[in-house]
Each structure stands twice: as C-alpha cells, then as structure tokens.
Design an enzyme around this catalytic site. Structure first.
Site, PDB file in Angstrom:
ATOM      1  N   HIS A 129       0.743  -1.145  -0.007  1.00  0.00           N
ATOM      2  CA  HIS A 129       0.065  -0.074   0.010  1.00  0.00           C
ATOM      3  C   HIS A 129       0.833   1.305   0.065  1.00  0.00           C
ATOM      4  CE1 HIS A 129      -3.179  -2.426   2.365  1.00  0.00           C
ATOM      5  NE2 HIS A 129      -2.906  -2.938   1.084  1.00  0.00           N
ATOM      6  N   TYR A 160      -8.291   6.055   5.626  1.00  0.00           N
ATOM      7  CA  TYR A 160      -9.541   5.546   5.881  1.00  0.00           C
ATOM      8  C   TYR A 160     -10.570   6.555   5.688  1.00  0.00           C
ATOM      9  CZ  TYR A 160      -8.097   0.689   7.180  1.00  0.00           C
ATOM     10  OH  TYR A 160      -7.625  -0.295   6.985  1.00  0.00           O
ATOM     11  N   ASP A 208      -8.646   0.958  -3.868  1.00  0.00           N
ATOM     12  CA  ASP A 208      -9.562   0.284  -3.046  1.00  0.00           C
ATOM     13  C   ASP A 208     -10.668   1.220  -2.792  1.00  0.00           C
ATOM     14  OD1 ASP A 208     -11.152  -1.163  -1.379  1.00  0.00           O
ATOM     15  OD2 ASP A 208      -9.464  -1.623   0.240  1.00  0.00           O
ATOM     16  N   HIS A 210     -13.347   0.709  -1.024  1.00  0.00           N
ATOM     17  CA  HIS A 210     -13.974   0.462   0.244  1.00  0.00           C
ATOM     18  C   HIS A 210     -15.346   0.733   0.437  1.00  0.00           C
ATOM     19  CE1 HIS A 210     -11.606  -0.693   3.925  1.00  0.00           C
ATOM     20  NE2 HIS A 210     -10.483  -0.304   3.271  1.00  0.00           N
ATOM     21  N   GLU A 234     -10.891  -2.158  -6.360  1.00  0.00           N
ATOM     22  CA  GLU A 234     -11.424  -3.103  -5.222  1.00  0.00           C
ATOM     23  C   GLU A 234     -12.374  -2.569  -4.337  1.00  0.00           C
ATOM     24  OE1 GLU A 234      -8.270  -3.864  -2.549  1.00  0.00           O
ATOM     25  OE2 GLU A 234      -9.611  -4.404  -0.941  1.00  0.00           O
ATOM     26  N   GLU A 260     -13.844  -9.121   0.073  1.00  0.00           N
ATOM     27  CA  GLU A 260     -13.116  -8.988   1.498  1.00  0.00           C
ATOM     28  C   GLU A 260     -13.994  -9.332   2.408  1.00  0.00           C
ATOM     29  OE1 GLU A 260     -10.451  -6.017   1.366  1.00  0.00           O
ATOM     30  OE2 GLU A 260     -11.056  -5.112   3.296  1.00  0.00           O
ATOM     31  N   ARG A 281     -11.323 -11.891  -3.235  1.00  0.00           N
ATOM     32  CA  ARG A 281     -10.526 -11.287  -2.270  1.00  0.00           C
ATOM     33  C   ARG A 281     -10.874 -11.735  -0.823  1.00  0.00           C
ATOM     34  NH1 ARG A 281      -7.016  -8.254  -1.408  1.00  0.00           N
ATOM     35  NH2 ARG A 281      -7.635  -6.903   0.047  1.00  0.00           N
ATOM     36  N   HIS A 310      -7.143 -11.653   0.819  1.00  0.00           N
ATOM     37  CA  HIS A 310      -6.866 -10.478   1.889  1.00  0.00           C
ATOM     38  C   HIS A 310      -5.708 -10.596   2.499  1.00  0.00           C
ATOM     39  CE1 HIS A 310      -8.632  -7.955   5.233  1.00  0.00           C
ATOM     40  NE2 HIS A 310      -8.510  -6.935   4.012  1.00  0.00           N
ATOM     41  N   ASP A 314      -4.012  -7.054   9.439  1.00  0.00           N
ATOM     42  CA  ASP A 314      -4.934  -8.026  10.431  1.00  0.00           C
ATOM     43  C   ASP A 314      -5.229  -9.229   9.889  1.00  0.00           C
ATOM     44  OD1 ASP A 314      -6.778  -7.029   8.324  1.00  0.00           O
ATOM     45  OD2 ASP A 314      -8.020  -6.089   9.312  1.00  0.00           O
TER      46      ASP A 314
HETATM   47 CO    CO Z   1     -10.127  -3.825   0.841  1.00  0.00          CO
END
Ligand code: CO
Length: 402
Positions: A129, A160, A208, A210, A234, A260, A281, A310, A314
């Site tokens: 990233h 985010y 992404d 999101h 994504e 995801e 994903r 993914h 995390d």
């Molecule tokens: Co993502």
C-alpha cells in the site's frame, strides 16, 4: 500412528504491530509429542467473541478426535451449532482448520502446497500500500515500494477517513471517521492521471473504493479510471449491492476485485458463475479457513476468476503463510496483498514467508512452515477498545460504510 488424537486447542490473542491489528492464533496439540499445528482466527474487531467460540464450543467439539480427518471435522464444526456461518464462527473454525492442514503437512513430511498439487510458481507476486495526503505524497510512497522491487502498488489518498476527516463532522454529529463520498469521485481520477504520468507505464496500480460510494457513483468512478489501466479496482460496491456489478460490467472493462467482506462462499457463487468480477478477495479465515478456500479457488478457476486473498496487517503471519501456500499451489492465483510487519511481530512468528523484490516465498518447511512464540505474545496483550475507523460517517452525520 493409529491412535492420533487432538489433545487440546489453545487460542492466543496478541497485538505486536498496530493497535488496529489484534491477532488470534490457534494451536492444536495432538497426542503425538511435538506434533501440533497453527492456524489463524483473526477477526480483529471481535477477537474476544472468536476466543469464546473456540474455548467454549469448537475446542471441546474436536478434542479427542482424529486430526487427520480435516474435511469431516470442518463439516462438523460448521453444522454442529445447527445455525451456521458468520464471521465469529468461521474465524474460529479457520483457526482449527489451518492448524489441521499444518499437522497434515508435518505428518506427510511436505509443505502444504505439495499437498494441493505442488507449486505452480516459485513465489507469489505481491502488492503493498502507498498512502498519502496529496498525489505527490502517494507517488513518493509508491516510488519507495518500487525501489524495493514491487511491481504492483495500491495507491490511496487520505487513508480511511478521506482528507477532511473530523472537519466534516456537522454540529451535533456523533464522533466517527467522517468521509465525503463525492471527494473520491472528484479527486481519484486526477490522482491516477498524475500517478500514471509520474510513475510510468510499467508499474501496476490498484485502488480500493472500500464500498464508500453510492453504486451509481461507483460505476462512474470505474469508467473515469479506465484510461489509467488499473490492475484492479477493489470493493467498488458493498456486498449488499452486488447486483450493481451487472451495470458496471456493461460499461467498463476495469478489472474488479470483490469479496473481502464475504462470509460464505454461497454468497458469491451466483456472481462468480456470472463472471461479474475478476479477482476473489476473501479473508481466508473469515470464510472458515483453507478447506473452503481451496474449494472456492477451484470454483473460481472454472470461471476465469483469479485469487487475491486479503492480506493486510489484520491477517496474522500464520494466516499469511496459509495464503502464500495457496498462492504458489493454485493455478488461478492472481496476486497477494502484503503488509510490512513490526520487528516484534517478525520475531514472534519465526519462519514467516519472506518477500524479495516484490515476490513472497514460502520457506519449504513441512506444513505451513511457521512457528509462534506464545511467551512473547503475552508481552503484547490486546486492548479491547473499538477500532474507531469502522464507525464511518457521512458529512450529514449519518452512518456510512467502513
Ligand atoms: Co480492501
């Protein structure tokens, strides 16, 4: 080894890297001294619920059983509560399932990828990233990764919460991670125009969404990004809005990565069969571990869909080892998301897959090839605060999607 049995299932919660990344590692001990396996059960936002599911339900369910019967144990864990599926249960199942595959490899004297047909490639191409608050910052961050040998980079502007964050909070609005969907629509096409000009044509760029745009705006964004030749876009829509992918597919050839947030392979099956996305994903522990991931990957293969498991912070290093073993074995591997880990985390998980020049390699040891220092994990206990970034809010103060 006629009477091999599962003796004990343990779960360890630890947080060696980032306060957003609370990891759950499962160890399955067998009746054979020294023979045990590790699995990932990381549901970072609800780690205590996974712990309870393992300690009170699934651990006792499998204790005393033969660890070699992976498929049978997986089916038993999935339907044993009658009501099935869901992130807590699936992650708990995954912790045990991965550990059983680790044990299976150790029993066979082979790395797991050998059990699944052997290597299709020497290593897994990875992407990292690049983040920044301006297009210049993002380009700088991407260049740093390219210098390390990465040929694929995910580029995000503003992290985010977008660029304005708390400044967007209206009078009387609840606290939260504020973002403006329209900002994406306005700024992201310009970002990629700039990045293509700055970084050249050789690098592959990813983005992404999101699930933070209204579906129709997501279609607009995909079309606007088409000239910059993304490797994939994504989570362009939320899992609840999958039907919109039909409209998107009719209008643009931007490759789409989805999944995801999926829990159950059955949620995706109709969209796979319709070829509405290009990369699957899923978070492997979220769907219940390696056993369902193998089936899902083979299903996707039949429809020309590639894997992109993914893999941010995390996912525990044990989960990443499982991803990488799948990546090198599966014919329809696409790409592997990869995150740098703290020194403490690397020390806690000896034998984790290594990245060289943007490619991740498993280490060739039996099973998943990874160890875990449970004593060290105690020095990095988890906090129990809510993660914060998942309370995503729109400029009018209402809840958005994280
Ligand atoms: Co993502």
């Amino acid at each position: 080894m006629k009477d091999l049995r599962i003796e004990r299932v343990e779960i360890f919660l630890t947080q060696p890297h980032d306060e957003r990344c609370r990891l759950a590692v499962v160890r399955v001990r067998t009746s054979e001294p020294g023979l045990d396996g590790l699995g990932c059960a990381t549901f970072t936002q609800r780690h205590r619920a996974v712990q309870a599911a393992l300690e009170h339900h699934l651990g006792p369910l499998v204790t005393g059983r033969d660890p070699r019967a992976i498929e049978d144990l997986w089916q038993g864990m999935m339907v044993g509560g009658y009501w099935r599926n869901g992130p807590v249960l699936n992650n708990a199942i995954s912790g045990i399932d991965m550990a059983l595959w680790d044990i299976k490899g150790k029993l066979a004297g082979m790395p797991c990828y050998e059990l699944w047909g052997g290597k299709s490639r020497p290593g897994a191409t990875a992407y990292c990233h690049a983040n920044g608050r301006t297009p210049e910052d993002v380009a700088r961050s991407a260049r740093r990764l390219m210098e390390q040998g990465y040929r694929h980079v995910r580029c995000q502007l503003g992290g985010y919460s977008g660029l304005k964050g708390e400044d967007l909070r209206p009078p009387g609005g609840a606290p939260g991670a504020y973002y403006d969907p329209q900002e994406k629509l306005r700024r992201i096409p310009d970002l990629f125009e700039y990045l293509r000009a700055e970084l050249g044509d050789e690098v592959e760029l990813l983005y992404d969404v999101h699930e933070r745009l209204a579906p129709c705006d997501a279609v607009k964004l995909a079309k606007a990004l088409e000239p910059y030749r993304l490797f994939f876009l994504e989570d362009v829509v939320a899992p609840e809005d999958m039907q919109w992918l039909r409209m998107l597919r009719g209008q643009t050839a931007v490759p789409i990565a989805m999944g995801e947030l999926f829990n159950n392979p059955q949620e995706m099956t109709p969209f796979i069969a319709e070829r509405l996305f290009d990369f699957i994903r899923v978070h492997v522990s979220q769907i219940g571990g390696i056993t369902p991931a193998l089936k899902l990957a083979h299903l996707c293969d039949a429809f020309g869909i590639r894997t992109a498991w993914h893999g941010p912070g995390d996912v525990s290093p044990v989960g990443m080892a499982a991803n990488v073993h799948l990546d090198v074995a599966l014919h329809n591997f696409g790409i592997q998301e990869w995150a740098e880990r703290s020194e403490a985390e690397q020390e806690m998980f000896p034998g984790r897959p290594e990245v060289r020049e943007g490619t991740v390699y498993p280490n060739g040891r039996c099973g998943l090839g990874i160890d875990f220092d449970a004593d060290m994990a105690k020095e990095f206990p988890c906090h129990d605060r809510e993660p914060g970034w998942t309370e995503a809010r729109l400029p009018d103060g209402g809840m958005g999607r994280p």
